[in-house]
Scaffold this active site. Structure first.
Site, PDB file in Angstrom:
ATOM      1  N   ASP A 173      -1.551  -1.018  -6.136  1.00 37.84           N
ATOM      2  CA  ASP A 173      -1.739  -2.465  -6.269  1.00 37.84           C
ATOM      3  C   ASP A 173      -0.409  -3.165  -6.568  1.00 37.84           C
ATOM      4  OD1 ASP A 173      -3.157  -4.845  -6.399  1.00 37.84           O
ATOM      5  OD2 ASP A 173      -4.688  -4.053  -7.739  1.00 37.84           O
ATOM      6  N   ASP A 233      -9.761  -9.610  -2.515  1.00 38.67           N
ATOM      7  CA  ASP A 233     -10.599  -9.402  -3.700  1.00 38.67           C
ATOM      8  C   ASP A 233     -11.919 -10.145  -3.561  1.00 38.67           C
ATOM      9  OD1 ASP A 233      -8.969  -7.718  -5.064  1.00 38.67           O
ATOM     10  OD2 ASP A 233      -8.278  -9.164  -6.555  1.00 38.67           O
TER      11      ASP A 233
END
Ligand code: GLA
Length: 755
Positions: free
Chosen positions: A496, A566
């Site tokens: 990430d 997301d």
């Protein structure tokens, strides 16, 4: 072979070594060369010494360039493949139109330096220590080698060399272009702007540009606008790829909205740092597309004897519309870019704990989720954020990559063993390039972050960016990841990256070359990925950046899949996935089934609808399984099993966006046809029905007209009159009616060839 795929390499040492190996074919007057030719539409590179014209052919595409009378490298043709017997006349620079627009500005250059009165976008701009900033590049030699063409240019007075590299993919006709800048002047100089090259389209005034824009939780919006005189700059100034624009473009000459019609020139940049692609319709109505690292705040000090290789800029052409452009890119990504190409592994069905537990992970909780995930057919269990250091929320812990002893008192081993005993692989979340000021790492090394001394350090999500360009930071990041993968049986990392750069200073940069950070950071990022993969070949990696902020053909050389957004609201996701597939393959597009109502919009949708949306990509589940009913588990088991039967078609097939959800369409239909043409799967979605209108008839594409296919719906209902078997012609021309009515409804069916 460490770093073998690393672009933007700076090679220190004797520059003559490479050149010594070159066959100076131009100088030797070789006439014509054909390489890699096999039956049919093979890759071919021809050089005609009499006209100084190069021709590269691949699949259905020809790309032709020549050396003009000014010794400039000039585009002659880019489009549908020409007949083998066709030859193009020698390049001649375009005429000046007035004293205000000299020939230098009207000629379609492949790669041009800033100097001699150039006003259009340059490919290279340098500044020498003596204050001179003029650069005029002329052809000196070329080499045709096994997989491509290298053309070397040189400044007419100084020893600045540029080698243009061309590699044509014979499967798709996608051309890879990059440039190597080499300093043999005896002194360092500064590169102020550099591109991988310029794509010149046929002169025209009726073009449409498509590109992708977005933001966190709202990535992958397809934009379209006419190409007008002037310049459109797509870019990221964020230090990384970013979601605001993605480094992809498509320009077509088709006024209809049919996805599979018209000529399309498209391209994508393989670079995960700040980048720019400028689309310029110039003063003589030529369209030039120039791309490379972003020129904003860019400066790269190139020492004597050093080289800088630009990122790859890939370009392709199709005369079957933007739909086919996407299919070519998908094939190219799977066949030539992804780790394990040309046959990367199909994506396993994954479970991720993030939305279920957020930071609140512990051994018992994760084990309970793992048992439930295994029961529905999940193949890989991924523990997300929260397992390390003092991580309780996003305020602390990033940088301290040891297992949190309170959450996992026995380390990760018992948990990983449990996951394995359930028949699943184990994966783990990391965010290696970041640090929370509240961490041991930052307390020990406050100088390791990007910063301007004495200035505030702007935090985002309470974190700062580690300066990966620093050798000590690179060593630390590689070291902890290597240790983690050596000590634990980990099959997958979700890598990430949750903020963009601010204060991009590198106070300790060698020779004061602080702005080299724009290149060296990304180069080290790639080299860590490459080295980890080499040392731990069983490990797969996902590129995530708060969703889809680091998706490009550069990072995809080192990562097996990406996280598009997301935003897991199934309805929003239809639009997100639609935009994503313009540039990137469903084979890398992770898609999770999450809870309803979804946290993003508080929208409710059935579990089946959520599954069908996610099944258009690489299926994952990110719901809180502790809240599921027995019926939910039954449904999920059925859908996961169904997915496994269509997985290869979805991940490797030819994707047709039959009805796009763009322009607020209440409908969306996609179809994937398996590579062998024997299977197809289609998904149809309805936002809300209105005034009793039926769902539009679905006319499939990509089938064999004469073959017979059997239809079977695995979700939703087909109209009762639908035949069980019919020809490809019937399914494509007559089409299929699905019975969809209501809000957030979906249907899905397969076709299987039966003759
Ligand atoms: C980012 C990712 C999410 C999740 C969180 C964890 O936002 O995109 O999927 O991993 O970080 O902090």
């Amino acid at each position: 072979m460490r770093n073998c795929h690393v672009v933007m390499t700076r090679l220190v040492g004797s520059a003559t070594r490479l050149l010594a190996g070159l066959i100076l074919a131009g100088a030797l007057g070789l006439s014509s060369s054909t390489f890699g030719q096999s039956a049919g539409q093979a890759q071919m590179i021809h050089y005609d010494a009499a006209t100084k014209v190069f021709r590269l052919d691949g699949a259905d595409v020809s790309y032709v360039l020549g050396i003009n009378e000014q010794s400039e490298v000039q585009t002659l043709y880019w489009g549908k493949r020409l007949a083998d017997s066709d030859t193009l006349p020698a390049a001649i620079s375009s005429p000046a139109i007035s004293s205000f627009d000299m020939a230098l500005n009207t000629t379609p250059h492949e790669f041009v330096g800033w100097g001699g009165g150039l006003y259009v976008e340059p490919d290279l701009k340098v500044s020498f220590p003596d204050g001179n900033r003029d650069l005029i590049l002329k052809y000196v030699s070329h080499q045709i080698h096994n997989d491509g063409l290298a053309i070397t240019m040189k400044d007419q007075l100084r020893d600045v060399y540029v080698t243009l590299d061309y590699r044509m993919d014979k499967e798709t006709g996608i051309l890879r272009r990059s440039a190597v800048i080499e300093n043999r002047t005896g002194d360092p100089f500064t590169i102020e702007q550099v591109a991988s090259g310029t794509w010149n389209l046929p002169r025209g005034t009726d073009y449409r540009l498509r590109y992708l824009t977005g933001r966190w939780a709202g990535e992958w919006n397809v934009q379209e606008q006419p190409v007008h005189p002037g310049k459109v700059v797509l870019e990221s100034r964020r230090g990384t790829t970013g979601a605001q624009n993605n480094p992809w473009f498509a320009i077509d000459d088709n006024r209809s909205n049919d996805q599979d019609q018209g000529n399309v020139w498209f391209g994508a940049l393989g670079w995960s740092g700040s980048w720019q692609i400028s689309v310029e319709q110039d003063q003589v109505q030529q369209v030039r597309v120039t791309g490379g690292p972003n020129a904003f705040d860019f400066a790269y000090r190139l020492g004597n004897g050093e080289k800088l290789e630009t990122p790859a800029f890939y370009g392709g052409f199709s005369d079957h519309g933007v739909g086919d452009a996407s299919r070519l890119l998908h094939r190219f990504e799977v066949g030539s870019i992804l780790p394990g190409h040309p046959s990367p592994r199909l994506r396993p069905v994954l479970y991720n704990s993030w939305e279920a537990t957020t930071f609140d992970v512990n051994e018992a909780g994760q084990m309970a989720l793992a048992e439930k995930a295994a029961s529905i057919g999940v193949e890989r269990f991924v523990m997300d954020d929260g397992w390390f250091g003092g991580r309780k929320n996003d305020h602390a812990g990033l940088g301290d990559w040891y297992v949190n002893p309170k959450k996992f008192p026995n380390g990760l081993k018992p948990f990983i063993d449990k996951v394995h005993s359930l028949g699943m692989e184990f994966g783990l979340w990391v965010e290696p390039e970041m640090v929370n000021p509240d961490s041991d790492l930052y307390r020990e090394h406050p100088d390791w972050v990007l910063n301007f001394p004495g200035r505030p350090r702007t935090e985002a999500r309470n974190q700062l960016v580690l300066n990966l360009a620093r050798p000590d930071v690179r060593a630390y990041v590689f070291g902890f990841l290597d240790k983690l993968l050596t000590e634990n049986d980990i099959a997958f990392l979700k890598w990430d990256y949750n903020r963009n750069w601010s204060e991009p200073g590198w106070p300790a940069a060698p020779n004061g070359a602080q702005q080299n950070v724009y290149v060296d950071f990304t180069r080290n990022f790639y080299s860590i990925l490459a080295e980890l993969r080499q040392k731990h070949p069983q490990v797969e990696i996902e590129s995530c950046s708060g969703g889809g902020s680091r998706v490009d053909l550069g990072v995809m050389q080192y990562t097996d899949e990406v996280w598009p957004s997301d935003n897991t609201d199934a309805f929003d996701r239809i639009l997100i996935q639609n935009g994503f597939t313009y540039a990137y393959s469903p084979a890398v597009m992770m898609a999770w089934v999450t809870d309803s109502p979804n946290w993003v919009n508080q929208r409710s949708a059935s579990l089946e609808y959520r599954f069908l949306v996610a099944m258009q990509g690489s299926l994952g589940i990110g719901a809180d399984l502790n809240k599921w009913t027995a019926d939910d588990f039954d449904k999920a088991k059925q859908m996961v099993a169904e997915y496994k039967t269509i997985r290869e078609t979805v991940q490797r097939g030819q994707l047709y966006r039959l009805i796009t959800p763009e322009h607020d369409s209440p409908y969306s239909v996609t179809e994937s046809v398996s590579p062998d043409g024997k299977k197809a799967v289609a998904f149809a979605f309805l936002h809300s029905s209105k005034e009793l209108y039926p769902y539009p008839r679905i006319q499939l594409r990509g089938l064999d007209r004469g073959a017979r296919y059997e239809i079977s719906a695995f979700a939703g209902k087909l109209a009762p009159a639908t035949p069980k078997t019919a020809s490809g012609a019937f399914w494509m021309q007559h089409g299929i009616d699905v019975l969809l009515r209501g809000d957030f409804q979906a249907a899905a069916f397969t076709l299987t060839r039966v003759d």
